[in-house]
Write an enzyme that holds these catalytic residues in place. Sequence first.
Site, PDB file in Angstrom:
ATOM      1  N   LYS A  41       0.904  -1.169  -0.102  1.00  0.00           N
ATOM      2  CA  LYS A  41      -0.027   0.034  -0.091  1.00  0.00           C
ATOM      3  C   LYS A  41       0.982   1.067   0.023  1.00  0.00           C
ATOM      4  CE  LYS A  41      -1.883   1.385   4.107  1.00  0.00           C
ATOM      5  NZ  LYS A  41      -1.444   2.804   4.475  1.00  0.00           N
ATOM      6  N   ASN A  42       1.933   1.179   1.006  1.00  0.00           N
ATOM      7  CA  ASN A  42       2.659   2.531   1.009  1.00  0.00           C
ATOM      8  C   ASN A  42       3.645   2.573  -0.073  1.00  0.00           C
ATOM      9  OD1 ASN A  42       1.101   3.225   3.253  1.00  0.00           O
ATOM     10  ND2 ASN A  42       2.720   2.457   4.892  1.00  0.00           N
ATOM     11  N   CYS A  73      -4.966  11.989  13.298  1.00  0.00           N
ATOM     12  CA  CYS A  73      -5.545  10.932  12.986  1.00  0.00           C
ATOM     13  C   CYS A  73      -6.071  10.135  14.237  1.00  0.00           C
ATOM     14  CB  CYS A  73      -4.598  10.024  12.090  1.00  0.00           C
ATOM     15  SG  CYS A  73      -3.531   9.092  13.062  1.00  0.00           S
ATOM     16  N   ARG A  87      -0.601  14.420  13.414  1.00  0.00           N
ATOM     17  CA  ARG A  87       0.518  13.962  12.396  1.00  0.00           C
ATOM     18  C   ARG A  87       0.981  15.321  11.469  1.00  0.00           C
ATOM     19  NH1 ARG A  87      -1.387   8.554   9.584  1.00  0.00           N
ATOM     20  NH2 ARG A  87       0.295   8.653   8.729  1.00  0.00           N
ATOM     21  N   ASP A 135       4.812   0.651  11.854  1.00  0.00           N
ATOM     22  CA  ASP A 135       3.452  -0.223  11.425  1.00  0.00           C
ATOM     23  C   ASP A 135       3.175  -1.651  11.892  1.00  0.00           C
ATOM     24  OD1 ASP A 135       2.611   2.519  10.083  1.00  0.00           O
ATOM     25  OD2 ASP A 135       3.331   1.662   8.319  1.00  0.00           O
ATOM     26  N   ARG A 184      -8.848  -0.801   4.466  1.00  0.00           N
ATOM     27  CA  ARG A 184      -7.712   0.200   3.950  1.00  0.00           C
ATOM     28  C   ARG A 184      -6.469  -0.395   3.507  1.00  0.00           C
ATOM     29  NH1 ARG A 184      -6.975   5.401   7.210  1.00  0.00           N
ATOM     30  NH2 ARG A 184      -5.718   5.656   5.233  1.00  0.00           N
TER      31      ARG A 184
HETATM   32  N1  EPU Z   1       6.265  14.496  11.076  1.00  0.00           N
HETATM   33  C1  EPU Z   1       6.465  15.830  11.068  1.00  0.00           C
HETATM   34  N2  EPU Z   1       6.184  16.925  10.293  1.00  0.00           N
HETATM   35  C2  EPU Z   1       5.983  16.399   9.032  1.00  0.00           C
HETATM   36  C3  EPU Z   1       5.879  15.142   8.767  1.00  0.00           C
HETATM   37  C4  EPU Z   1       6.038  14.062   9.664  1.00  0.00           C
HETATM   38  O1  EPU Z   1       6.771  16.136  12.486  1.00  0.00           O
HETATM   39  O2  EPU Z   1       5.842  17.226   8.148  1.00  0.00           O
HETATM   40  C5  EPU Z   1       6.818  13.413  12.007  1.00  0.00           C
HETATM   41  C6  EPU Z   1       5.419  12.409  12.349  1.00  0.00           C
HETATM   42  O3  EPU Z   1       4.647  13.145  13.166  1.00  0.00           O
HETATM   43  C7  EPU Z   1       6.128  10.943  12.982  1.00  0.00           C
HETATM   44  C8  EPU Z   1       7.281  11.194  12.020  1.00  0.00           C
HETATM   45  O4  EPU Z   1       7.620  12.487  11.537  1.00  0.00           O
HETATM   46  O5  EPU Z   1       6.556  11.363  14.213  1.00  0.00           O
HETATM   47  C9  EPU Z   1       7.240  10.380  10.925  1.00  0.00           C
HETATM   48  O6  EPU Z   1       6.240  10.571   9.997  1.00  0.00           O
HETATM   49  P1  EPU Z   1       6.097  10.364   8.473  1.00  0.00           P
HETATM   50  O7  EPU Z   1       5.934  11.625   7.782  1.00  0.00           O
HETATM   51  O8  EPU Z   1       7.341   9.504   8.294  1.00  0.00           O
HETATM   52  O9  EPU Z   1       4.860   9.306   8.107  1.00  0.00           O
HETATM   53  P2  EPU Z   1       3.932   9.391   6.825  1.00  0.00           P
HETATM   54  O10 EPU Z   1       4.537   9.795   5.763  1.00  0.00           O
HETATM   55  O11 EPU Z   1       2.771  10.525   7.416  1.00  0.00           O
HETATM   56  C10 EPU Z   1       4.007   6.839   6.476  1.00  0.00           C
HETATM   57  C11 EPU Z   1       3.104   5.899   6.516  1.00  0.00           C
HETATM   58  C12 EPU Z   1       2.602   5.370   7.628  1.00  0.00           C
HETATM   59  C13 EPU Z   1       3.664   5.030   8.637  1.00  0.00           C
HETATM   60  C14 EPU Z   1       4.786   5.998   8.538  1.00  0.00           C
HETATM   61  C15 EPU Z   1       5.994   5.966   9.510  1.00  0.00           C
HETATM   62  C16 EPU Z   1       2.069   6.199   4.123  1.00  0.00           C
HETATM   63  C17 EPU Z   1       0.875   6.449   3.250  1.00  0.00           C
HETATM   64  N3  EPU Z   1       2.106   6.157   5.428  1.00  0.00           N
HETATM   65  O12 EPU Z   1       3.258   7.943   7.115  1.00  0.00           O
HETATM   66  O13 EPU Z   1       1.813   4.157   7.432  1.00  0.00           O
HETATM   67  O14 EPU Z   1       3.224   4.783   9.797  1.00  0.00           O
HETATM   68  O15 EPU Z   1       4.987   6.739   7.350  1.00  0.00           O
HETATM   69  O16 EPU Z   1       6.852   4.691   8.955  1.00  0.00           O
HETATM   70  O17 EPU Z   1       3.309   5.736   3.553  1.00  0.00           O
HETATM   71  C18 EPU Z   1      -0.010   2.586   7.930  1.00  0.00           C
HETATM   72  O18 EPU Z   1       0.396   2.180   6.771  1.00  0.00           O
HETATM   73  O19 EPU Z   1      -0.643   2.220   8.627  1.00  0.00           O
HETATM   74  C19 EPU Z   1       0.587   3.989   8.037  1.00  0.00           C
HETATM   75  C20 EPU Z   1       0.100   4.858   9.130  1.00  0.00           C
END
Ligand code: EPU
Length: 417
Positions: free
Chosen positions: A22-23, A116, A121, A304, A396
């Site tokens: 998915k990701n 969320c 987030r 995850d 999802r």
């Molecule tokens: N963060 C910030 N600012 C930002 C972006 C992130 O502070 O602008 C922080 C977040 O709060 C968190 C950390 O950085 O503490 C990592 O977040 P990241 O941005 O890496 O997460 P994401 O891109 O929103 C993706 C996956 C998530 C997975 C995370 C971490 C997708 C679509 N989502 O989310 O997947 O948990 O990386 O590996 O790729 C899931 O599949 O169930 C899921 C939630």
Amino acid sequence: MDSFLVTGPCRLEGSVRIGGAKNAMLPLMAASLLTAGTCELENVPDLRDTRTMMQLLAGFGVRATLGDGRLAIDASRVESFEAPYEIVRTMRASIYAFGPLLARFGRARVSMPGGCAWGPRPIDLHLRGLAALGARIRIEHGYIDATAERLRGAEVSLTIPSVGATVNVMMAAVLADGRTVIENAAREPEIAELARALRAGGARIEGEGTSRIEIDGVAAIAPFSHRVIPDRIEAGTFAAAAAITGGRIEIEGCDPGHLGAVVDTLRGCGAEIVCGSGRMAVAGPGRVKASNVETGFYPGFPTDMQAQIMAVLSIADGTSTVVDRVYPDRFTHVPELCRFGARIARDGNVAVVTGVPRLEGAPVMATDIRASSALILAALAADGETKILRVYHIDRGYERIEEKLGRLGARIRRVAG
Ligand code: EPU
């Protein structure tokens, strides 16, 4: 809203085939917006999030068709640049439309994703990165509005190696003037896949999979074809299912190379794991051993998989700790696991899990994708019947999980209501 009825305990045995990630797929779908033609993706799982991303793309005027794991996306005509609240609130990855729309059309309007189920987030790093490339960004009435005549390459140093920010900046930078360097970039395999697909379309990207990614902008990205990598979290979840049920599962179509920390952790819990090429055999222990787990950015233990490993540790012989360093609030599964009789105390981002010999079936509620899969794992190991409400969360991110588990001997069925 559907629920799952699970009757446990059971011992899973047999083989299961893992679907596309998915990701990895979601950024690839968004990246199709960079091209004025038809991109083709293979090994695409038919998930609720796949359909939501197709709906988002359709709203821009993009035509996408999915069948037999093949997804064709024709972004030659784009008529709208807005990702509306109604879609963004159901799938945060809608924010991935931001970078490509801005890079190709010079404008994008995306609803602010809120928090969320498990807490805040933020997307500040996405916005700062795109602003560094020259986007003019305003936030008004819950929407992010951005414009740019032409993006220009820049140094973007991420304070956290965010997957989403790395994806958005990379997709924007491929069409920017000059060179972009992303420092402290995310190293997840899904990022490397995106870079490979974009490179197939003519992008100039180096360093993916490391924390420094260099991108030299090009004038256009050609439509690309790409096979989506196996879902490492789905594979890890089935490995955890073998561990918690004391079963024996052949996990096929996975990439054990992406699962190092998960394999090490499950071995520490007593599972026997043999990794091969594109497959992994997992045999669960007689009794799970207690273990201490900390999530981290890739190649660390994935957040995850945190809920699923906690379910496994809930029946361990001894006391374990589980620390989430990526999402300190990601513990909505704790009170639900406790409904099965698990003994878990949470303090900040640390959960102390005192293993109990057995769990008992109970009515529980799914709150997000991974919390839901942890509840299924607990239900498989628990005595008696469990009803898991709101399984749309699991739909999802897991394709027909009840059918896959059923073929391994689980007594699980989907019911309406
Ligand atoms: N963060 C910030 N600012 C930002 C972006 C992130 O502070 O602008 C922080 C977040 O709060 C968190 C950390 O950085 O503490 C990592 O977040 P990241 O941005 O890496 O997460 P994401 O891109 O929103 C993706 C996956 C998530 C997975 C995370 C971490 C997708 C679509 N989502 O989310 O997947 O948990 O990386 O590996 O790729 C899931 O599949 O169930 C899921 C939630």
